[in-house]
Scaffold this motif. Structure first.
Motif, mmCIF file in Angstrom:
data_model
loop_
_atom_site.group_PDB
_atom_site.id
_atom_site.type_symbol
_atom_site.label_atom_id
_atom_site.label_comp_id
_atom_site.label_asym_id
_atom_site.label_seq_id
_atom_site.Cartn_x
_atom_site.Cartn_y
_atom_site.Cartn_z
ATOM 1 N N THR A 59 -60.168 -5.156 -12.447
ATOM 2 C CA THR A 59 -60.144 -6.402 -10.436
ATOM 3 C C THR A 59 -58.643 -5.930 -10.206
ATOM 4 O O THR A 59 -57.279 -5.973 -10.936
ATOM 5 N N ASP A 60 -58.649 -5.908 -8.729
ATOM 6 C CA ASP A 60 -57.328 -5.461 -7.655
ATOM 7 C C ASP A 60 -56.860 -7.291 -8.096
ATOM 8 O O ASP A 60 -57.461 -8.133 -8.144
ATOM 9 N N PRO A 61 -55.452 -7.155 -7.944
ATOM 10 C CA PRO A 61 -55.141 -8.301 -7.852
ATOM 11 C C PRO A 61 -55.322 -9.181 -6.100
ATOM 12 O O PRO A 61 -55.906 -8.579 -5.297
ATOM 13 N N VAL A 62 -55.359 -10.342 -6.721
ATOM 14 C CA VAL A 62 -56.075 -11.353 -5.909
ATOM 15 C C VAL A 62 -54.748 -12.389 -5.182
ATOM 16 O O VAL A 62 -55.085 -13.000 -5.731
ATOM 17 N N ARG A 74 -42.134 -10.981 -5.406
ATOM 18 C CA ARG A 74 -41.179 -9.172 -6.424
ATOM 19 C C ARG A 74 -42.093 -9.437 -6.943
ATOM 20 O O ARG A 74 -42.491 -7.733 -7.029
ATOM 21 N N TRP A 75 -42.406 -9.571 -7.337
ATOM 22 C CA TRP A 75 -43.973 -9.732 -8.186
ATOM 23 C C TRP A 75 -45.342 -8.786 -7.605
ATOM 24 O O TRP A 75 -46.303 -8.157 -8.595
ATOM 25 N N HIS A 76 -45.593 -9.227 -6.091
ATOM 26 C CA HIS A 76 -46.109 -8.214 -5.577
ATOM 27 C C HIS A 76 -45.970 -7.131 -5.328
ATOM 28 O O HIS A 76 -46.653 -6.137 -3.956
ATOM 29 N N THR A 77 -44.987 -6.392 -5.507
ATOM 30 C CA THR A 77 -44.228 -5.073 -5.350
ATOM 31 C C THR A 77 -45.028 -3.899 -6.683
ATOM 32 O O THR A 77 -46.263 -4.580 -6.985
ATOM 33 N N GLU A 78 -45.292 -2.664 -6.494
ATOM 34 C CA GLU A 78 -45.882 -2.259 -6.905
ATOM 35 C C GLU A 78 -45.680 -2.220 -8.166
ATOM 36 O O GLU A 78 -46.459 -1.978 -9.821
ATOM 37 N N GLU A 79 -44.678 -2.513 -8.563
ATOM 38 C CA GLU A 79 -43.965 -2.045 -10.655
ATOM 39 C C GLU A 79 -44.481 -3.635 -10.659
ATOM 40 O O GLU A 79 -44.198 -3.509 -12.207
ATOM 41 N N ILE A 113 -38.259 -10.422 -13.969
ATOM 42 C CA ILE A 113 -38.019 -9.849 -12.289
ATOM 43 C C ILE A 113 -37.025 -9.677 -12.958
ATOM 44 O O ILE A 113 -36.970 -7.657 -12.701
ATOM 45 N N PRO A 114 -35.734 -9.140 -14.266
ATOM 46 C CA PRO A 114 -35.241 -8.601 -14.493
ATOM 47 C C PRO A 114 -35.476 -7.145 -15.113
ATOM 48 O O PRO A 114 -34.717 -5.711 -15.038
ATOM 49 N N SER A 115 -37.054 -6.980 -15.331
ATOM 50 C CA SER A 115 -37.154 -5.823 -15.431
ATOM 51 C C SER A 115 -37.449 -4.939 -14.798
ATOM 52 O O SER A 115 -37.653 -3.710 -14.916
ATOM 53 N N LEU A 116 -37.638 -5.942 -13.728
ATOM 54 C CA LEU A 116 -38.159 -4.921 -12.184
ATOM 55 C C LEU A 116 -36.373 -3.672 -11.960
ATOM 56 O O LEU A 116 -36.480 -2.784 -11.168
#
Lengths: 354, 354
Positions: free
Chosen positions: B349-352, B330-335, B139-142
């Motif tokens: 595949t898209d995320p499910v 925060r993992w489900h944001t575009e970034e 998450i710090p990368s975001l």
């Protein structure tokens, strides 16, 4: 103390490429970089190895990677000084001298860039008296001097500091980083004091490079045989003359490897020489018999101009002379042969001296 | 401030292996190391993320490499603290807290070793809320927080400091060094102050690990369904139960990759689940349809005991339950999806979401 001026650089780069035995990168690229910095910062002082004070802080700098890649990916001036400055910062010491690791087109001129940028004298010597492909293959290794702490920099701004348990481990880790960085990087390593430098350097290498290069230029100008001029300048002998009829070449695990086949002429018709290469020319064979091997120097020259040809510039059909000269005596000790003899490189032959 | 005592470690290691989604190394090895240091140095204080002062100096520490190798090459206690101390020395800062990078058997317990050795509190949190295979996947990368300067150490005494232009470059260079070092190494990276830690940490991860592990132990003791106990503790759902009928596995480019096939039972006879693994379980598919993907958590548990099974310990014929739970928002944001979504790993595949 000798001073190297702008006009010395072409001779220096030529002579360094001769002692580079095919490796060490393209001398013209090295010359361009050194000329640019001397033009900006003025002439460079060469410090004789024997004149170094015990408490000198000598920081060598070099390019690491496959010469075939260096042709296309030229290092930047900032990258070179950053490698030295990062090492100085890590050591917490102020460098008093910059130095060369090996003789070779790029690796004899890159240190001029750092010396000019940092306003420091350059040690007139190197660690090999020639070029070798791996980091641990230097005379300081024979004295137990450590390659690390070392720095490694790419042109994008990535940098690393390595501190390893052996010089072979420094080679392993730095080689992988170099490959990741696009097969070329700037490194600073074998930081040492004056006492260590005095015992482990090959003295006078840079002066010798300038003298060899000047001998080629003079022979060309005076229409004497430039190949004989190089033979005389390096104290060697001519092994062969012929035309390249086959080249096997590949860049793998960060090295330029290859085998060059040369068909003899000038009284050697029907005779074939093979050169075995790993960045540098390591073995010369005539009709299947080993003629000369590493650690002695084997050099390919253009037969007309006497210009040294780096391995990446060897071309099908080129007419070349192959000459050889003796290596520094320390390479012929048992420890020296273990480090850089033919068997280390995977060739099943004892060393053959020129 | 919670204190972790010797008796908490088995629960911690179990719970961390649950959130490790198959990666992060064998929990028993991690537990042994943490227990040895707590036995020597006493209990460890956990510091709540929200309680960190702005000027805290937080140094995370972790193991890097293929979990399949970690089983055979256990890190040493000195190696762990040396990684942290080398980073502190390079930064010229005195650490106030040790921290975890990810939840996972080894990577949630290794930091206890450093905290105990250095007498520092451990931050109760991590950078992922789970485990991911690459260094930049935190998450710090975001938030644009840099992974470097970072240190990397092997058990032989080789060490490196990397300073890179991006967190992806830190991954590239450290991965190559890890491979050279025998596919496992100790790293210290993402050094940050308290303000950065407060915004970029997943809070409470270590406490959550202990609670999850304790729930498994309690269910086992009280003969309740331990799989349901884990589902409740992680706030997830059960996806599947079955027997492993096929395992494709290889360790390449420093990762443990594989595909696991599971034949359903308990009302799912004739149904097949496939798990796609790169150190962690990244995709769960039922009869060819994507059921859940990274970044949500997919976990394999022993169906009888509820014990988490790391990917290297999945065995042919094993009867397992596969459960899933939601990742940090925060993992489900575009970034976030760009960094750790299925397409990054090469799955079309898209995320499910669970």
């Amino acid at each position: 103390m000798r001073t190297v001026v702008l006009e010395d650089i072409p001779a220096l780069a030529r002579g360094a490429a001769v002692l580079g035995t095919g490796g060490g990168g393209d001398p013209y690229i090295g010359a361009l970089l050194a000329e640019a910095t001397i033009r900006e910062h003025g002439p460079i002082s060469l410090a004789a190895v024997d004149d170094l004070d015990d408490d000198s802080v000598v920081l060598p700098v070099a390019m690491m990677g496959a010469p075939t890649v260096m042709v296309e990916k030229v290092p930047t001036i900032d990258q070179v000084s950053a490698a030295v400055e990062t090492l100085a910062g890590y050591l917490g010491k102020k460098p008093t001298h910059i130095a060369c690791i090996e003789a070779g087109g790029v690796n004899s001129t890159i240190p001029f860039v750092a010396a000019a940028q940092l306003g420091l004298p350059l040690v007139d010597g190197d660690f090999m008296g020639r070029a070798f492909p791996e980091l641990q293959m230097v005379i300081p290794s024979l004295y137990g001097i450590r390659a690390t702490p070392m720095t490694i920099m790419d042109e994008k701004g990535n940098r690393g500091v390595l501190d390893t348990i052996s010089n072979r481990w420094a080679e392993t880790l730095a080689r992988s980083a170099t490959i990741d960085m696009g097969c070329s990087a700037i490194i600073s390593l074998y930081a040492m004091d004056g006492e260590e430098a005095r015992k482990s350097y090959v003295p006078g290498t840079l002066s010798a490079c300038i003298d060899i290069g000047a001998a080629i230029q003079a022979a060309q100008k005076e229409h004497r045989d430039p190949v004989q001029a190089v033979v005389a300048a390096v104290g060697g002998r001519k092994l062969f003359a012929g035309k390249i009829t086959d080249l096997e070449r590949k860049t793998e695990t960060g090295f330029a490897r290859g085998i060059v086949t040369i068909a003899g002429f000038g009284g050697r018709e029907g005779t074939v020489m093979r050169l075995y290469i790993q960045n540098e020319i390591l073995i010369a064979e005539i009709d299947g018999a080993t003629e000369v091997t590493t650690p002695d120097l084997i050099m390919a020259l253009d037969i007309e101009t006497g210009e040294p040809i780096t391995t990446e510039n060897l071309r099908y059909g080129a007419r070349i002379a192959v000459i050889a000269s003796p290596a520094d005596a320390r390479w012929h000790t048992e420890e020296g042969i273990a480090l850089v003899g033919p068997r280390y490189f995977g060739y099943d032959t004892d060393p053959v001296r020129v």
